[in-house]
Design an enzyme around this catalytic site. Structure first.
Site, PDB file in Angstrom:
ATOM      1  N   VAL A  16       0.834  -1.215   0.000  1.00 56.77           N
ATOM      2  CA  VAL A  16       0.000   0.000   0.000  1.00 56.77           C
ATOM      3  C   VAL A  16       0.866   1.261   0.000  1.00 56.77           C
ATOM      4  CG1 VAL A  16      -1.826   1.252   1.205  1.00 56.77           C
ATOM      5  CG2 VAL A  16      -1.822  -1.254   1.241  1.00 56.77           C
ATOM      6  N   GLU A 131      -9.864   5.947   6.333  1.00 57.23           N
ATOM      7  CA  GLU A 131     -10.775   5.515   5.267  1.00 57.23           C
ATOM      8  C   GLU A 131     -10.378   4.159   4.680  1.00 57.23           C
ATOM      9  OE1 GLU A 131     -13.821   7.178   3.795  1.00 57.23           O
ATOM     10  OE2 GLU A 131     -13.730   5.026   3.475  1.00 57.23           O
ATOM     11  N   VAL A 134     -11.303   0.146   6.004  1.00 57.74           N
ATOM     12  CA  VAL A 134     -12.498  -0.661   5.729  1.00 57.74           C
ATOM     13  C   VAL A 134     -12.838  -0.586   4.248  1.00 57.74           C
ATOM     14  CG1 VAL A 134     -14.936  -1.054   6.281  1.00 57.74           C
ATOM     15  CG2 VAL A 134     -13.402  -0.170   8.045  1.00 57.74           C
ATOM     16  N   ILE A 138     -13.426   1.783  -1.404  1.00 59.96           N
ATOM     17  CA  ILE A 138     -14.809   2.282  -1.277  1.00 59.96           C
ATOM     18  C   ILE A 138     -14.853   3.320  -0.156  1.00 59.96           C
ATOM     19  CG2 ILE A 138     -17.213   1.646  -0.826  1.00 59.96           C
ATOM     20  CD1 ILE A 138     -16.519  -1.231  -1.600  1.00 59.96           C
ATOM     21  N   ASP A 203     -10.233 -10.494   9.674  1.00 60.35           N
ATOM     22  CA  ASP A 203     -10.097  -9.194   8.994  1.00 60.35           C
ATOM     23  C   ASP A 203     -11.472  -8.564   8.743  1.00 60.35           C
ATOM     24  OD1 ASP A 203      -8.311  -7.312   7.152  1.00 60.35           O
ATOM     25  OD2 ASP A 203     -10.040  -7.926   5.951  1.00 60.35           O
ATOM     26  N   LYS A 207     -13.159  -5.097  10.440  1.00 60.08           N
ATOM     27  CA  LYS A 207     -13.765  -4.000   9.655  1.00 60.08           C
ATOM     28  C   LYS A 207     -15.219  -3.778  10.074  1.00 60.08           C
ATOM     29  CE  LYS A 207     -10.766  -4.975   5.725  1.00 60.08           C
ATOM     30  NZ  LYS A 207     -10.590  -5.863   4.573  1.00 60.08           N
TER      31      LYS A 207
HETATM   32  P1  NAP Z   1       3.180  -4.864   3.533  1.00 56.40           P
HETATM   33  O1  NAP Z   1       3.244  -5.010   2.064  1.00 56.40           O
HETATM   34  O2  NAP Z   1       3.589  -5.987   4.407  1.00 56.40           O
HETATM   35  O3  NAP Z   1       4.063  -3.572   3.905  1.00 56.40           O
HETATM   36  C1  NAP Z   1       4.452  -3.246   5.209  1.00 56.40           C
HETATM   37  C2  NAP Z   1       5.525  -2.173   5.149  1.00 56.40           C
HETATM   38  O4  NAP Z   1       5.830  -1.768   6.463  1.00 56.40           O
HETATM   39  C3  NAP Z   1       6.830  -2.631   4.516  1.00 56.40           C
HETATM   40  O5  NAP Z   1       7.414  -1.584   3.790  1.00 56.40           O
HETATM   41  C4  NAP Z   1       7.710  -2.978   5.725  1.00 56.40           C
HETATM   42  O6  NAP Z   1       9.099  -2.803   5.489  1.00 56.40           O
HETATM   43  C5  NAP Z   1       7.240  -1.929   6.713  1.00 56.40           C
HETATM   44  N1  NAP Z   1       7.397  -2.362   8.093  1.00 56.40           N
HETATM   45  C6  NAP Z   1       6.797  -3.420   8.690  1.00 56.40           C
HETATM   46  N2  NAP Z   1       7.173  -3.493   9.974  1.00 56.40           N
HETATM   47  C7  NAP Z   1       8.044  -2.478  10.181  1.00 56.40           C
HETATM   48  C8  NAP Z   1       8.782  -2.026  11.299  1.00 56.40           C
HETATM   49  N3  NAP Z   1       8.737  -2.647  12.472  1.00 56.40           N
HETATM   50  N4  NAP Z   1       9.569  -0.922  11.145  1.00 56.40           N
HETATM   51  C9  NAP Z   1       9.626  -0.280   9.955  1.00 56.40           C
HETATM   52  N5  NAP Z   1       8.947  -0.657   8.863  1.00 56.40           N
HETATM   53  C10 NAP Z   1       8.164  -1.739   8.981  1.00 56.40           C
HETATM   54  O7  NAP Z   1       1.703  -4.471   4.001  1.00 56.40           O
HETATM   55  P2  NAP Z   1       0.556  -3.780   3.127  1.00 56.40           P
HETATM   56  O8  NAP Z   1      -0.193  -4.819   2.361  1.00 56.40           O
HETATM   57  O9  NAP Z   1       1.104  -2.614   2.412  1.00 56.40           O
HETATM   58  O10 NAP Z   1      -0.457  -3.311   4.287  1.00 56.40           O
HETATM   59  C11 NAP Z   1      -0.169  -2.189   5.068  1.00 56.40           C
HETATM   60  C12 NAP Z   1      -1.389  -1.857   5.930  1.00 56.40           C
HETATM   61  O11 NAP Z   1      -2.501  -1.578   5.090  1.00 56.40           O
HETATM   62  C13 NAP Z   1      -1.833  -2.994   6.851  1.00 56.40           C
HETATM   63  O12 NAP Z   1      -2.337  -2.459   8.056  1.00 56.40           O
HETATM   64  C14 NAP Z   1      -2.977  -3.647   6.066  1.00 56.40           C
HETATM   65  O13 NAP Z   1      -3.913  -4.303   6.914  1.00 56.40           O
HETATM   66  C15 NAP Z   1      -3.605  -2.408   5.458  1.00 56.40           C
HETATM   67  N6  NAP Z   1      -4.396  -2.656   4.249  1.00 56.40           N
HETATM   68  C16 NAP Z   1      -3.886  -3.406   3.255  1.00 56.40           C
HETATM   69  C17 NAP Z   1      -4.638  -3.595   2.110  1.00 56.40           C
HETATM   70  C18 NAP Z   1      -4.144  -4.439   0.973  1.00 56.40           C
HETATM   71  O14 NAP Z   1      -4.905  -4.638   0.026  1.00 56.40           O
HETATM   72  N7  NAP Z   1      -2.920  -4.933   1.013  1.00 56.40           N
HETATM   73  C19 NAP Z   1      -5.885  -2.999   1.998  1.00 56.40           C
HETATM   74  C20 NAP Z   1      -6.373  -2.207   3.053  1.00 56.40           C
HETATM   75  C21 NAP Z   1      -5.608  -2.041   4.181  1.00 56.40           C
HETATM   76  P3  NAP Z   1       9.880  -3.694   4.393  1.00 56.40           P
HETATM   77  O15 NAP Z   1       9.341  -3.241   3.060  1.00 56.40           O
HETATM   78  O16 NAP Z   1      11.314  -3.371   4.578  1.00 56.40           O
HETATM   79  O17 NAP Z   1       9.524  -5.118   4.702  1.00 56.40           O
HETATM   80  N1  HSE Z   2      -6.438  -8.342   3.292  1.00 56.67           N
HETATM   81  C1  HSE Z   2      -7.510  -7.417   3.125  1.00 56.67           C
HETATM   82  C2  HSE Z   2      -8.567  -8.014   2.232  1.00 56.67           C
HETATM   83  C3  HSE Z   2      -6.982  -6.150   2.528  1.00 56.67           C
HETATM   84  O1  HSE Z   2      -8.281  -9.030   1.567  1.00 56.67           O
HETATM   85  O2  HSE Z   2      -9.678  -7.502   2.184  1.00 56.67           O
HETATM   86  C4  HSE Z   2      -8.016  -5.054   2.490  1.00 56.67           C
HETATM   87  O3  HSE Z   2      -8.296  -4.605   3.765  1.00 56.67           O
END
Ligand code: NAP
Ligand code: HSE
Length: 437
Positions: A16, A131, A134, A138, A203, A207
């Site tokens: 993200v 935003e 959840v 959307i 998850d 939400k």
């Molecule tokens: P991700 O790909 O695992 O990215 C996490 C990032 O945070 C990476 O850059 C990681 O560093 C860094 N990080 C993790 N722990 C750290 C620490 N202790 N110190 C410093 N940096 C740290 O996760 P993501 O999918 O982007 O999701 C991020 C958030 O958005 C989560 O809360 C997730 O629930 C939420 N979210 C995700 C989605 C989705 O579709 N993926 C949708 C809605 C919400 P490195 O790159 O060096 O590993």
């Molecule tokens: N892991 C979550 C999903 C990302 O699949 O809906 C969006 O919050």
């Protein structure tokens, strides 16, 4: 309007975070126009500096020291996209204490520690915008927090986990196995770092918990509502549901019934012709019922880099122009009120689908229907497929028996299940799924 740039600290440049950085770097004019000032990524924090990244940040921006954001007085807004609960909780609290407003997509954190974070933000006059926490792209938090403000929301039916919905769609439409579809969801960036949270319903429950707090003022600890995921579902259930005219979805549901809140996240049969049943892939959908407006429908991509980054960036723009406070203050509307009480699961009612494996011999069906009848459960339909004829003293074949019930109290179904356990002719485990109204 000040033209002074908004200096941003990005904490997490994973799936993200990379999407957010790309929007800010690729569309500076659009962002400046909409924000009334330029938005600049001053520092971006990651865990592992040596990881290759699909992103060209200006030299000196990337760091592995989160204090580089917390201690920098020029950074006014921090975007927490590291995920997980620890150290995200401690980082967010420190950011607020350091005088920064916070944007986060972290539903796990808000569900577990939202109270503490929102309380501190209020005491310090700071804002927390969420935003993207959840339903990905959307704008449902703005909808519930602002646009529906004249209503008491009385019902929410939603698909809130993109990963589960993608897996179910792949299994239904492309005949993929569960394991292959889950791998696909991970490769496409839909799944959480720990995908168990997606497929076991956690998850979606986190939400729904956030939406329930905004909509009903009820703070819902995860332990307090019925939550199950798609991880135990079998292809056979998807097929039987199809034969019966239904599609199985991981449905998050909240509704007010006689002053109490009924909450659940569970795989649910939904009539095939309903829009919720036709929501496929990483899409999410939310049907809100307001007491004034009636039904309102939202759908869009609920997981993945671009839709989530779209929602995070909207929060950043709202922060830049001071509009994020609007939704945030909606949390205050309920004040100290505990909101509506949660109804115990056994007192909630639904129609149910049961798939049993039963001995194919005389009186078995009579025993089962007797147990259901004694628990006041009325049958709506039954499917029993033939087993091959057996000869002589071959073992009794076991055949699947699929039963759809009329509406019944969950407690009555639970009592019937306890009695079925005592019948040697019905094999355990079996499948019980709710059927949506
Ligand atoms: P991700 O790909 O695992 O990215 C996490 C990032 O945070 C990476 O850059 C990681 O560093 C860094 N990080 C993790 N722990 C750290 C620490 N202790 N110190 C410093 N940096 C740290 O996760 P993501 O999918 O982007 O999701 C991020 C958030 O958005 C989560 O809360 C997730 O629930 C939420 N979210 C995700 C989605 C989705 O579709 N993926 C949708 C809605 C919400 P490195 O790159 O060096 O590993
Ligand atoms: N892991 C979550 C999903 C990302 O699949 O809906 C969006 O919050």
């Amino acid at each position: 309007m000040s033209a002074e740039p908004l200096q941003l600290g990005l904490i997490g440049v994973g799936n993200v975070g990379t999407g957010v950085a790309k929007i800010l770097l690729n569309h500076p004019d659009r962002i400046t126009r909409r924000s009334g000032r330029p938005v600049v990524i001053r520092r971006a924090v990651v865990r592992d500096l040596s990881k290759p990244r699909d992103l060209a940040l200006p030299a000196g921006v990337l760091t592995d020291d989160v204090q580089a954001v917390i201690r920098d007085p020029e950074i006014k807004v921090a975007v927490e996209l590291m995920g997980g609960i620890h150290p995200a909780r401690e980082v967010v609290l420190e950011l607020l204490k350091a005088g920064k407003d916070v944007v986060t997509a972290n539903k796990a954190l808000l569900c577990e520690h939202g109270d503490e974070i929102f309380q501190l933000a209020r005491e310090l006059g700071r804002t927390v915008a969420f935003e993207a926490a959840v339903a990905g792209g959307i704008p449902i938090i703005a909808a519930v927090g602002q646009s529906m403000a004249a209503n008491q929301i009385v019902g929410i039916q939603a698909i809130l986990n993109g990963t589960s919905n993608y897996i179910l769609s792949e299994m239904l439409l492309r005949g993929q196995t569960y394991a292959d579809a889950l791998r696909g969801a991970q490769e496409l960036g839909y799944a959480e770092a720990d995908p168990a949270l997606d497929v076991n319903g956690t998850d979606a429950a986190q939400k729904l918990g956030i939406l329930a707090q905004l909509s009903f003022g009820t703070k819902v600890p995860l332990s307090e509502f019925h939550c199950s995921g798609i991880d135990k579902l079998e292809q056979a259930d998807i097929e039987y549901a199809g034969d019966l005219g239904y599609t199985i979805k991981l449905l998050a549901s909240a509704r007010l019934v006689e002053g109490r809140l009924e909450l659940s996240v569970r795989p649910t049969l939904i009539r095939r012709d309903r829009a919720l049943a036709m929501t496929h892939g990483p899409f999410n959908a939310i049907l809100l019922d307001g007491d004034v407006v009636g039904s309102v429908w939202y759908s869009g991509r609920g997981a993945g880099q671009d839709p989530t980054a779209s929602a995070v960036t909207a929060d950043i723009i709202d922060m830049a122009i001071g509009r994020a406070q609007l939704t945030f203050s909606r949390l205050d509307l309920w004040g100290e009120s505990a909101g509506f009480p949660i109804a115990p699961l056994e007192e909630t009612a639904s129609r149910f689908y049961l798939r049993l494996a039963v001995d194919d011999r005389p009186h078995v069906m009579a025993d089962i229907t007797d147990i259901l009848g004694r628990n006041n459960i009325s049958l709506a339909s039954v499917i029993q497929r033939e087993a091959p004829e057996v000869e002589g003293d071959s073992p009794t074949p076991v055949v699947p028996l699929v039963i759809m019930t009329h509406r019944t109290k969950t407690g009555q179904l639970q009592a019937a299940e306890a009695a079925l356990h005592k019948l040697g002719s019905v094999k355990y485990p079996w499948t019980v799924l709710a059927v949506a109204d």
